[in-house]
Design a protein around this motif. Structure first.
Motif, mmCIF file in Angstrom:
data_model
loop_
_atom_site.group_PDB
_atom_site.id
_atom_site.type_symbol
_atom_site.label_atom_id
_atom_site.label_comp_id
_atom_site.label_asym_id
_atom_site.label_seq_id
_atom_site.Cartn_x
_atom_site.Cartn_y
_atom_site.Cartn_z
ATOM 1 N N ARG A 128 0.837 -1.201 0.000
ATOM 2 C CA ARG A 128 0.000 0.000 0.000
ATOM 3 C C ARG A 128 0.869 1.247 0.000
ATOM 4 N NH1 ARG A 128 -5.013 -0.157 3.642
ATOM 5 N NH2 ARG A 128 -5.370 -1.781 2.104
ATOM 6 N N CYS A 129 0.678 2.092 -1.014
ATOM 7 C CA CYS A 129 1.470 3.305 -1.156
ATOM 8 C C CYS A 129 1.208 4.248 0.013
ATOM 9 C CB CYS A 129 1.119 3.998 -2.465
ATOM 10 S SG CYS A 129 2.066 5.476 -2.786
ATOM 11 N N MET A 130 2.275 4.874 0.502
ATOM 12 C CA MET A 130 2.124 5.768 1.651
ATOM 13 C C MET A 130 1.792 7.189 1.237
ATOM 14 S SD MET A 130 2.074 4.129 4.287
ATOM 15 C CE MET A 130 1.692 2.441 3.864
ATOM 16 N N HIS A 131 1.486 7.374 -0.059
ATOM 17 C CA HIS A 131 0.914 8.660 -0.443
ATOM 18 C C HIS A 131 -0.576 8.611 -0.105
ATOM 19 C CE1 HIS A 131 -0.709 11.454 -3.759
ATOM 20 N NE2 HIS A 131 -0.397 12.163 -2.694
ATOM 21 N N LEU A 132 -1.357 7.836 -0.869
ATOM 22 C CA LEU A 132 -2.785 7.772 -0.560
ATOM 23 C C LEU A 132 -3.346 6.362 -0.628
ATOM 24 C CD1 LEU A 132 -3.988 11.006 -2.364
ATOM 25 C CD2 LEU A 132 -3.885 10.609 0.081
ATOM 26 N N GLY A 133 -2.486 5.360 -0.714
ATOM 27 C CA GLY A 133 -2.992 4.000 -0.569
ATOM 28 C C GLY A 133 -3.180 3.168 -1.814
ATOM 29 N N CYS A 134 -2.679 3.618 -2.957
ATOM 30 C CA CYS A 134 -2.755 2.765 -4.147
ATOM 31 C C CYS A 134 -1.803 1.569 -3.979
ATOM 32 C CB CYS A 134 -2.355 3.563 -5.390
ATOM 33 S SG CYS A 134 -3.655 4.661 -5.942
ATOM 34 N N PRO A 135 -1.962 0.543 -4.815
ATOM 35 C CA PRO A 135 -1.103 -0.636 -4.678
ATOM 36 C C PRO A 135 0.232 -0.470 -5.408
ATOM 37 C CG PRO A 135 -2.865 -1.049 -6.256
ATOM 38 C CD PRO A 135 -3.012 0.366 -5.831
ATOM 39 N N ILE A 146 7.165 0.847 -7.160
ATOM 40 C CA ILE A 146 6.623 1.930 -7.976
ATOM 41 C C ILE A 146 5.099 1.965 -7.860
ATOM 42 C CG2 ILE A 146 6.364 2.754 -10.359
ATOM 43 C CD1 ILE A 146 9.191 1.797 -10.833
ATOM 44 N N CYS A 147 4.573 3.166 -7.674
ATOM 45 C CA CYS A 147 3.124 3.324 -7.521
ATOM 46 C C CYS A 147 2.511 3.810 -8.834
ATOM 47 C CB CYS A 147 2.822 4.323 -6.409
ATOM 48 S SG CYS A 147 1.057 4.561 -6.184
ATOM 49 N N PRO A 148 1.409 3.201 -9.267
ATOM 50 C CA PRO A 148 0.811 3.597 -10.538
ATOM 51 C C PRO A 148 0.020 4.897 -10.466
ATOM 52 C CG PRO A 148 -0.536 1.924 -9.496
ATOM 53 C CD PRO A 148 0.676 2.104 -8.625
ATOM 54 N N CYS A 149 -0.298 5.364 -9.254
ATOM 55 C CA CYS A 149 -1.268 6.460 -9.177
ATOM 56 C C CYS A 149 -0.677 7.837 -9.429
ATOM 57 C CB CYS A 149 -2.000 6.427 -7.845
ATOM 58 S SG CYS A 149 -3.197 5.092 -7.779
ATOM 59 N N HIS A 150 0.317 8.246 -8.612
ATOM 60 C CA HIS A 150 0.829 9.602 -8.767
ATOM 61 C C HIS A 150 2.353 9.618 -8.812
ATOM 62 C CE1 HIS A 150 -2.762 9.382 -6.120
ATOM 63 N NE2 HIS A 150 -3.272 10.071 -7.122
ATOM 64 N N GLY A 151 2.920 8.502 -9.236
ATOM 65 C CA GLY A 151 4.364 8.474 -9.452
ATOM 66 C C GLY A 151 5.214 8.329 -8.197
ATOM 67 N N GLY A 152 4.681 7.728 -7.155
ATOM 68 C CA GLY A 152 5.495 7.489 -5.961
ATOM 69 C C GLY A 152 6.526 6.387 -6.226
HETATM 70 S S1 FES Z 1 -1.046 6.759 -4.082
HETATM 71 FE FE1 FES Z 1 0.967 6.180 -4.649
HETATM 72 S S2 FES Z 1 1.741 8.010 -5.455
HETATM 73 FE FE2 FES Z 1 -0.282 8.614 -4.859
#
Ligand code: FES
Ligand code: HEM
Lengths: 225, 265
Positions: A128-135, A146-152
């Protein structure tokens, strides 16, 4: 010059006010008394159904989550230089939705900077991404999460190496039972990989963050860790 | 036989309407009309609602009132459409984590007109959000938020927040990948509010993780709690509109009487 108080002096007792049938020393008229009683009764009746209902809605905020350990495979499955993805159940009883991926590998002195103790012979990192929780996904070739949502982007240890995430990837406690690696509760880490009670994604815990985003009664790190 | 609703004053409150023959019924007044009129008469005699209805409907409106003044009613009709379609979607929807997706699939693919009604609800939610913002812009640019209408602006802001909360809670319900992850992200955003955020997200999820009762919780908030509050708030909003009257557009100047004008001398 003080303004003269020309308001009528209020009689102290009902007897002073010459109300018929007044008792000696009675200060509240019966009409006011009845009004107040009726309002109180109404208030109690309303509270009687509102408070339990609210309690039911807010109860889970204070209920402690049960500590569960889940086997993810024999010790020899997990190398110390790359991650093996495993599926664990975060919320039992709701099928696929309650499941989540963890990335597991053996603790490696040359890579790991988290202090070694009985709970991290095996390192288990949340997806779980520590930005907002995407996988997030571990990409072997770049040794990055690597996070698919906002480039984390996170490095091999789960520390932030780019993008919006506010802290390193959360981890799970692990232990070994009869040669089987078990994954337990989640905990959070600050940027020095010091352990904190689990926070939600998006909540920074460096500096003042740990007070702005307090730990919650529902989920805490294991005592003594 | 029956009479048109009388204006108050022709007969003392609480007395019966006269039941004596009405003067020779006009031939074009057929039986159906008679029944309608006497039903309304019957109701009005017991409720006096016609006065309220007249107060609400036959208001004086300022010169210059134009089509932009219909945006509020348009928003209300969008809400009514959401409420009606939503009630019927609820006949097929199952708010359980393991069955929600399947129930929405069934409703969309198998139920007669299901896809259509669901589509109305889904697109209607966006229409409602667009309309509410347009209505807000109208009241803002026309200066309609000024004294004595500040309270109506405040109620409007509450309605806006409630509408967005409707969209947020509704978005989870189809329970597909998009719903699930959007809600995960949305709850996390809500959790970034300092101090109370972490507790709020535990409240929304009914626990520290997305769990067995999260969906039911969203569903109850979406279809019972919020619509009830919104309906009540719309009532208060409209009461104030009728009570205070609407504002003239800013370009309309009050006309003074000719004798008072400087240049008419
Ligand atoms: S949720 Fe992963 S970068 Fe925003
Ligand atoms: C009484 C009022 C309402 C009831 C009973 C209701 C009920 C429902 C139900 C049962 C669903 C699930 C079915 C589906 O996903 O298609 C749903 C979905 C949804 N609702 Fe509502 N609803 C109401 C009002 C609103 C309002 C006012 C809005 C927003 C302005 C809204 C926004 C949504 C959205 C965005 C979805 C997801 C639609 C989709 O993706 O399919 N609802 N609602």
């Amino acid at each position: 010059m003080p303004v003269p108080d020309d308001r009528k002096q209020q009689p102290k007792t009902t007897a002073d006010a010459k109300i018929p049938g007044a008792y000696e020393g009675e200060t509240v008229t019966r009409r006011r008394f009845m009004t107040a009683s009726a309002h109180t009764a109404g208030g109690i009746a309303t509270a009687a159904f509102t408070l339990p209902a609210l309690g039911m809605a807010f109860g889970p905020v204070f209920e402690k989550e049960q500590v569960r350990w889940e086997a993810v495979g024999p010790t020899e499955d997990f190398p110390d230089d790359t991650y093996i993805p495993r599926t664990i159940t975060l919320s039992p009883g709701i099928g696929e939705v309650g499941k989540s991926t963890v990335y597991v590998r053996r603790y490696n002195d040359t890579i790991d900077s988290e202090v070694k103790d009985e709970y991290n012979d095996y390192v288990a990192i949340t997806s779980r991404c520590m930005h907002l929780g995407c996988p997030v996904r571990y990409v072997e070739a770049s040794e990055r999460f690597i996070c698919p949502c906002h480039g984390g982007v996170y490095d091999r240890e789960g520390k932030v190496s780019g993008g919006p995430p506010v802290r390193p990837l959360d981890r799970f406690y692990t232990r070994v039972r009869d040669g089987i690696v078990e994954v337990g509760p989640r905990y959070s880490l600050n940027s020095e990989l010091r352990r904190f009670s689990p926070r939600d994604p998006g909540q920074a815990i460096d500096g003042v963050g740990q007070y702005l985003y307090p730990s919650r009664p529902s989920i805490r790190k294991l005592p003594g860790t | 036989m029956a009479k048109l609703p009388t204006t108050s004053g022709t007969r003392p409150r609480g007395t019966r309407a006269e039941t004596t023959e009405a003067p020779a019924t006009a031939p074009q007044r057929n039986k159906l009309q008679e029944t309608g009129v006497s039903t309304i008469d019957w109701l009005d005699e017991r409720t006096s609602l016609s006065a309220g209805a007249r107060w609400m409907m036959f208001r004086k409106i300022p010169k210059g009132t134009n089509w932009f003044y219909t945006l509020g009613s348009a928003t209300m009709f969008a809400f009514l459409s959401q409420a009606v379609t939503g009630v019927f979607l609820a006949m097929y929807y199952d708010p359980s984590a393991t069955r929600a997706y399947e129930s929405v699939r069934f409703l969309t693919n198998e139920v007669f007109l299901g896809e259509f009604v669901r589509g109305m609800h889904k697109w209607g939610s966006t229409v409602m959000v667009i309309l509410i913002f347009l209505h807000m812009a109208r009241t803002f640019f026309f200066g309609a938020y000024k004294y004595p209408r500040e309270l109506n602006w405040v109620i409007g802001v509450v309605l806006l927040i409630l509408t967005l909360a409707m969209s947020f809670t509704g978005y989870l319900l189809p329970f597909d990948q998009r719903s699930y992850w959007a809600t995960t992200v949305g709850v996390a955003i809500n959790g970034t509010g300092p101090l109370v955020g972490p507790y709020l997200s535990d409240f929304l999820r009914a626990g520290p993780e997305f769990g067995a009762t999260t969906l039911a919780r969203f569903y109850a908030i979406h279809m019972l709690l919020l619509p009830g509050i919104i309906a009540a708030m719309i009532g208060a909003h409209l009461y104030l509109v009728a009570r205070l009257g609407t504002t003239a557009p800013p370009w309309i100047r009050a006309e003074s009487s000719p004798e008072l004008r400087e240049d008419s001398k």
